[in-house]
Scaffold this active site. Sequence first.
Site, PDB file in Angstrom:
ATOM      1  N   HIS A   1      41.749  43.571  46.022  1.00  0.00           N
ATOM      2  CA  HIS A   1      40.941  42.360  45.842  1.00  0.00           C
ATOM      3  C   HIS A   1      39.654  42.396  46.646  1.00  0.00           C
ATOM      4  O   HIS A   1      38.682  41.741  46.303  1.00  0.00           O
ATOM      5  CB  HIS A   1      41.790  41.120  46.105  1.00  0.00           C
TER       6      HIS A   1
ATOM      7  N   GLU B   1      50.820  41.531  32.831  1.00  0.00           N
ATOM      8  CA  GLU B   1      50.484  42.494  33.885  1.00  0.00           C
ATOM      9  C   GLU B   1      51.715  43.162  34.461  1.00  0.00           C
ATOM     10  O   GLU B   1      51.643  43.954  35.386  1.00  0.00           O
ATOM     11  CB  GLU B   1      49.651  41.814  34.981  1.00  0.00           C
TER      12      GLU B   1
ATOM     13  N   ASP C   1      47.208  45.108  37.791  1.00  0.00           N
ATOM     14  CA  ASP C   1      48.629  45.188  38.116  1.00  0.00           C
ATOM     15  C   ASP C   1      49.406  46.001  37.082  1.00  0.00           C
ATOM     16  O   ASP C   1      50.301  46.752  37.436  1.00  0.00           O
ATOM     17  CB  ASP C   1      49.225  43.780  38.234  1.00  0.00           C
TER      18      ASP C   1
ATOM     19  N   CYS D   1      41.461  40.776  31.545  1.00  0.00           N
ATOM     20  CA  CYS D   1      40.695  40.340  32.721  1.00  0.00           C
ATOM     21  C   CYS D   1      40.846  41.300  33.895  1.00  0.00           C
ATOM     22  O   CYS D   1      40.326  41.048  34.966  1.00  0.00           O
ATOM     23  CB  CYS D   1      41.090  38.919  33.121  1.00  0.00           C
TER      24      CYS D   1
HETATM   25  C1  PEP Z   1      45.131  42.021  37.206  1.00  0.00           C
HETATM   26  O1  PEP Z   1      46.200  42.247  37.768  1.00  0.00           O
HETATM   27  O2  PEP Z   1      44.593  42.800  36.398  1.00  0.00           O
HETATM   28  C2  PEP Z   1      44.397  40.773  37.480  1.00  0.00           C
HETATM   29  C3  PEP Z   1      43.318  40.450  36.802  1.00  0.00           C
HETATM   30  O3  PEP Z   1      44.847  39.981  38.483  1.00  0.00           O
HETATM   31  P1  PEP Z   1      44.615  40.307  40.024  1.00  0.00           P
HETATM   32  O4  PEP Z   1      43.619  41.423  40.119  1.00  0.00           O
HETATM   33  O5  PEP Z   1      44.110  39.066  40.664  1.00  0.00           O
HETATM   34  O6  PEP Z   1      45.970  40.696  40.492  1.00  0.00           O
HETATM   35 MG    MG Z   2      47.249  40.703  38.786  1.00  0.00          MG
END
Ligand code: PEP
Ligand code: MG
Length: 586
Positions: free
Chosen positions: A194, A436, A460, A507
Site C-alpha cells: 500500500h 481477490e 491480492d 481495481c
Molecule cells: C487489490 O487487492 O487488488 C485491491 C485493489 O485492494 P488492496 O490493494 O487495497 O488490497
Molecule cells: Mg485487496
Amino acid sequence: MSEERVYHGIPVSPGIAAGKTYVFDHEEDTITKKQLTEADIPIEIVRLEKALIETRREITEIQKKIADSIGVTHAEIFNAHLLVLEDRTFLEEIIKEIEASKVNVEFVFINVMEKYVRAFSEIEDDYLKERISDIQDVGKRVLHNLLGKRRKDLSTLEDEVIVIAFDLSPSDTALMHKDNVIAFATDIGGKTSHTAIMARSIGIPAVVGLHNLSQQVLTGDDIIIDGNKGIVYVNPSDNTKQFYTDKKFQFLDYEKHLESVRDLPSVTKDGKTVVLQANIEMPEDIPSIISHGAKGIGLYRTEFIYMNRSDLPSEEEQYIAYRKAAEAMAPKSVVIRTMDMGGDKFLSHLQLPKEMNPFLGWRAIRFCLERHDIFKTQLKAILRASEFGNVKMMYPMISGINEIKQAKVILDEAKEELKKENKHFDENMPVGAMIEIPSAAITADIMAKHVDFFSIGTNDLIQYSLAVDRVNEKIAYLYDPMHPAVLRLVKRVIDAAHDAGITVSMCGEMAGDPASVVFLVAMGIDELSMSPFSIPEIKTLIRNLDFSEMKQVVDRIMKMETPEEISSLANKCVEKYLPEIFQYKF
Ligand code: PEP
Ligand code: MG
C-alpha cells in the site's frame, strides 16, 4: 567529492527526482538503568520537566500544521496527547519513583508508562483501551526528548527531501506531503504494497526493495531516484546528473503528450468503451483524479480514514468524507469499499493481536463481520452519502457467499436504523464484491447471483493464487500478473460476470499496467480503476487498440504455458498500440 554509488531495486512509482536525502527510521530506543546520588535527583526532575515542556511544544506545533493542511478535526486528535502530558497522577508517580529508587528518569519513565499501558489494557472499556496508543505515543515523544533525539514525523518536514527508510507504513506515507517529499526509496516492500500504491496516487517517484540502502546513506546526501527503472544513485556524478536532467524532461514531455487525451473518450478504434476510473485513498485525492480525466472513482479505500488517529471515525465524520466524494463526482459513480483493515494496513489504536500471517488473517470483511459496531457505523455513513450522487459499495476479501449474506443482514439493520432516525439514503444502492481471493474467482458464477457487480482486486488475487507475499521484495520476482493462472482466473471472473449480466471492473494495480490492459480489454473487461496518473497512458493505449483484433488472441493466451511467453506477446502488443512508450524511451 565522494564516489557515485548505484543501487537497483523495484520501480513502484514512475518519474525522476533529484535532491537531498532524509533518512527516516523507526529505531527502538535503548534505555539503560543508572543509579543516582542524592544530589542528582533534583537534576533528573528538572530534565523531566524540560522534556515535558519540549513535548508539549512539539505536539502543539504538529497540531497547528495538521489543522492548516488537513483540517481542525484531525488536529483535535492531539488534544488527547496533551491531556496525557498533564496527568498529575502519572507525573507524580514518576517523580516519587525517581526519589525512592534513585534511578535515572528515562528508566523510571518507561517502567511507569508500561505499568499504565498494562493496567489500561486489562480494563474492559473500549474508550480506555483506545487511550493506550495516546500514552504510548506521548511516551515515545517524552523519551526522545529525554534522550535528546528529535522524533521524526513525515508530516513536519520543512525542506524538499527524498525520504529513505528501511520501510514505510501506509500510515507514514499518508502523512507525507508532495510539497516536501519529492520521492522515496525503501529497503523492503513490493510493487503492490500500500505504500507503493500511495506513492503512485500522490504522483511521486518511488523505488523499493533496495536491501540495505537506508544504512548506506546519511541525511543530506545527494541522490537521484529513477522510479521508471528502479535505480537509485547516491552522490551522482556530473554525467549522471546531466543524463537524468535530460530524462526528466523526456518524461515530462511524455506526460504532456498524454495530456492531450484528457477530454477524449476511452474507446477502442472499433468502438468498444472501457470506462476508466481512479482509485483514491483520501478525499484530498479528488482534484487530481478530476484533472486526469477519471470517469468516476472505482475504488475508494476507506481504511485511511481510520489511520493516524487515536479514536474511531464517527458516522458523521465518515458521512461527510463520503458525501464529499459522491458530490464531487456526480453523476459519475463512486465505489466505496468498506474498510479493509489488516494485511499491511494496521490501526495501532485497536490493539489487535499480532498475527503470523496478517494477509491471511483477521482482516477486512472478516474483521467487520465480528465488529458489527464498527462495520454498521460505516455502512450507515455510506448509505447516507448515497443520497448525494451515484454511490456504489463493495466488500473486500470476500471468500464465498456466506460473507455476502452476513454482510447483508447488517446492511439491512443499518437501513432500518437510518429509517427510524429519519435519515435518507438510496434504497437501491448497488452492492458489489471484490474478487481477490481465488475461492471467489473460481466460484465467480455462484458469487455473481448475489451481488450487483464485481471488482477484481488483482493485488491480492495474485498474491493468493501464486502464494507470493505482495510486500516481500525477496520473492517479488514470482509476483507476476502474466502468470497463466492469474490470466485464467481473471478471464473466468469476466465471463461469469457477463453470463450473469453484471458489470465487471478491475481495481488492482494490473488495471494501470499497459501490458496487462491489452489482454484485459481483449477479454472484455468493462471498467478499469487505477492511480489517476496512469489514466492518460491507459486511455491513449485503449484509443489505439483494435478490440476485434485483440479478441482473437484470447484463446491463444489461454493456451500459453509460461509467463515469459505471455509477456512477450503483451510487449509486442504494447509496442504496436502504444509506440509512444518506446519513442520516449525512459
Ligand atoms: C487489490 O487487492 O487488488 C485491491 C485493489 O485492494 P488492496 O490493494 O487495497 O488490497
Ligand atoms: Mg485487496
